[in-house]
Design a protein around this motif. Structure first.
Motif, PDB file in Angstrom:
ATOM      1  N   GLY A   1      72.703  11.237  99.584  1.00  0.00           N
ATOM      2  CA  GLY A   1      71.401  10.995  99.892  1.00  0.00           C
ATOM      3  C   GLY A   1      71.179   9.686 100.559  1.00  0.00           C
ATOM      4  O   GLY A   1      71.941   8.708 100.578  1.00  0.00           O
TER       5      GLY A   1
ATOM      6  N   TYR B   1      65.452   2.338 101.422  1.00  0.00           N
ATOM      7  CA  TYR B   1      66.215   1.034 101.638  1.00  0.00           C
ATOM      8  C   TYR B   1      67.738   1.263 101.163  1.00  0.00           C
ATOM      9  O   TYR B   1      68.442   0.297 100.578  1.00  0.00           O
ATOM     10  CB  TYR B   1      65.448  -0.014 100.786  1.00  0.00           C
TER      11      TYR B   1
ATOM     12  N   ALA C   1      76.526   8.157  90.327  1.00  0.00           N
ATOM     13  CA  ALA C   1      75.886   7.955  91.815  1.00  0.00           C
ATOM     14  C   ALA C   1      76.025   6.471  92.319  1.00  0.00           C
ATOM     15  O   ALA C   1      75.664   5.738  91.500  1.00  0.00           O
ATOM     16  CB  ALA C   1      74.323   8.282  91.910  1.00  0.00           C
TER      17      ALA C   1
ATOM     18  N   ASN D   1      61.308  12.153  93.207  1.00  0.00           N
ATOM     19  CA  ASN D   1      62.003  11.196  92.483  1.00  0.00           C
ATOM     20  C   ASN D   1      62.026  11.554  91.148  1.00  0.00           C
ATOM     21  O   ASN D   1      62.441  11.048  90.243  1.00  0.00           O
ATOM     22  CB  ASN D   1      61.024  10.075  92.427  1.00  0.00           C
TER      23      ASN D   1
HETATM   24  P1  ADP Z   1      65.294   4.937  97.992  1.00  0.00           P
HETATM   25  O1  ADP Z   1      64.948   3.993  96.844  1.00  0.00           O
HETATM   26  O2  ADP Z   1      65.796   4.070  99.168  1.00  0.00           O
HETATM   27  O3  ADP Z   1      64.101   5.809  98.590  1.00  0.00           O
HETATM   28  P2  ADP Z   1      66.652   7.135  96.410  1.00  0.00           P
HETATM   29  O4  ADP Z   1      66.753   6.414  94.866  1.00  0.00           O
HETATM   30  O5  ADP Z   1      65.021   7.907  96.668  1.00  0.00           O
HETATM   31  O6  ADP Z   1      66.198   6.089  97.453  1.00  0.00           O
HETATM   32  O7  ADP Z   1      67.637   7.720  96.742  1.00  0.00           O
HETATM   33  C1  ADP Z   1      67.788   8.657  97.952  1.00  0.00           C
HETATM   34  C2  ADP Z   1      68.188   9.858  97.786  1.00  0.00           C
HETATM   35  O8  ADP Z   1      69.508  10.030  97.116  1.00  0.00           O
HETATM   36  C3  ADP Z   1      67.474  10.588  96.768  1.00  0.00           C
HETATM   37  O9  ADP Z   1      66.400  11.380  97.490  1.00  0.00           O
HETATM   38  C4  ADP Z   1      68.438  11.587  96.241  1.00  0.00           C
HETATM   39  O10 ADP Z   1      68.845  12.649  97.161  1.00  0.00           O
HETATM   40  C5  ADP Z   1      69.783  10.857  96.186  1.00  0.00           C
HETATM   41  N1  ADP Z   1      69.894  10.268  95.120  1.00  0.00           N
HETATM   42  C6  ADP Z   1      69.347   9.330  94.497  1.00  0.00           C
HETATM   43  N2  ADP Z   1      69.972   8.776  93.293  1.00  0.00           N
HETATM   44  C7  ADP Z   1      70.660   9.864  92.804  1.00  0.00           C
HETATM   45  C8  ADP Z   1      71.444  10.145  91.416  1.00  0.00           C
HETATM   46  N3  ADP Z   1      71.381   9.106  90.464  1.00  0.00           N
HETATM   47  N4  ADP Z   1      72.096  11.101  91.717  1.00  0.00           N
HETATM   48  C9  ADP Z   1      72.129  12.214  92.551  1.00  0.00           C
HETATM   49  N5  ADP Z   1      71.630  11.674  93.986  1.00  0.00           N
HETATM   50  C10 ADP Z   1      70.803  10.868  93.972  1.00  0.00           C
END
Ligand code: ADP
Length: 276
Positions: free
Chosen positions: A14, A18, A34, A134
């Motif tokens: 994903g 940021y 992850a 989220n």
């Molecule tokens: P940001 O804070 O930059 O928006 P995110 O935390 O939303 O980033 O993560 C971006 C993407 O990565 C999420 O939409 C999800 O698809 C994937 N992702 C994030 N955390 C996890 C996790 N713990 N396990 C699996 N996929 C994850």
């Protein structure tokens, strides 16, 4: 502790505003994890406030319905958050037309969300960006709140907060109207809107831009007035608003055909409430 990123090449799972997220393995336990690699460079001195907040709050919040921060490490000048790996999220499920949601599914997702939110609020932390993508789901169906990049601590009552938080469609009216002082109500509002989306299977209040969001929200739920929400008309964004009536129960029944009376009552408590 050591980690490997994917097998031979790093498997990207994903990308957010940021961070880039990779699937990895904790070598000692073989557990899937992850790795959230923070894109640096947003700040001149290399310090990324969103990342720092995410680390700070996740370290404080240990709860079954909040994503677990396993570790933090630095590599090639990047900050890496090691998180438990969660293979799905509520947005993916909502969009999967082959899935039918039972009332039990919706109740259990809401309950897990609210338990996680309650834990955040009990620790004086506002999430401020709750939305289906989220709310991550484990293999066994546990829901965990993720992405604390926008979270804030509930500070002193005099401290001013920015109102430009929460993805637009899930933004509470006090934020839409530019309030600088708000509370856990902004997260509860988002949960109410997610609840509606779980029943409709499409976003409930999809504003096209920030101005349109105000119109879409108040057209659906009524424009708040000073008699129902003291001094609402003094908020910065409250001018030239069309005054829409609150929807009747009958109207809401039509809007949410499959919802029970108690589901409608619960949703309305979350949205048509007075906020000071
Ligand atoms: P940001 O804070 O930059 O928006 P995110 O935390 O939303 O980033 O993560 C971006 C993407 O990565 C999420 O939409 C999800 O698809 C994937 N992702 C994030 N955390 C996890 C996790 N713990 N396990 C699996 N996929 C994850």
């Amino acid at each position: 502790m050591s980690y490997t990123k994917g097998e031979s090449t790093a498997k990207k799972v994903g990308e957010g505003t940021y961070a880039v997220v990779f699937l990895g393995k904790q070598t000692s336990t073989e557990r899937d994890i992850a790795i959230k690699e923070i894109k640096t460079g947003q700040f001149k001195d290399g310090l990324d406030m969103s990342a720092l907040r995410e680390v700070k709050y996740l370290q404080e919040l240990k709860h079954v319905n909040v994503i677990e921060l396993v570790d933090v490490f630095e590599s090639a000048n990047n900050l890496n958050l090691v998180l438990e790996f969660l293979p799905s999220d509520l947005e993916v499920l909502i969009k999967d037309r082959t899935l039918l949601f039972s009332p039990g599914d919706v109740k259990s997702w809401l309950l897990m969300t609210l338990r996680g939110v309650h834990h955040c609020h009990r620790n004086f932390i506002l999430h401020r960006d709750l939305k289906p993508s989220n709310l991550l789901l484990s293999q066994s169906g546990e829901l965990k709140i993720a992405d604390f990049g926008l979270a804030r601590s509930l500070g002193s009552p005099n401290e001013e907060f920015t109102s430009n938080v929460v993805t637009r469609w899930y933004r509470a009216p006090e934020l839409l109207l530019g309030a600088k002082h708000y509370d856990g109500g902004v997260d509860i509002w988002a949960v109410g809107i997610i609840f509606a989306e779980l029943m409709l299977r499409v976003p409930y209040l999809p504003g096209a831009d920030d101005i349109d969001q105000i119109d879409v929200t108040f057209r659906a739920l009524g424009t708040p007035t000073d008699s129902m929400w003291e001094l609402v008309s003094t908020l910065p964004g409250y001018n030239n608003l069309t005054v829409y009536p609150q929807p009747t129960k009958q109207e809401l029944r039509k809007r949410f055909i499959a919802a029970t009376e108690s589901a409608l009552d619960l949703m309305n408590d979350g949205t048509l409430r007075n906020v000071s």
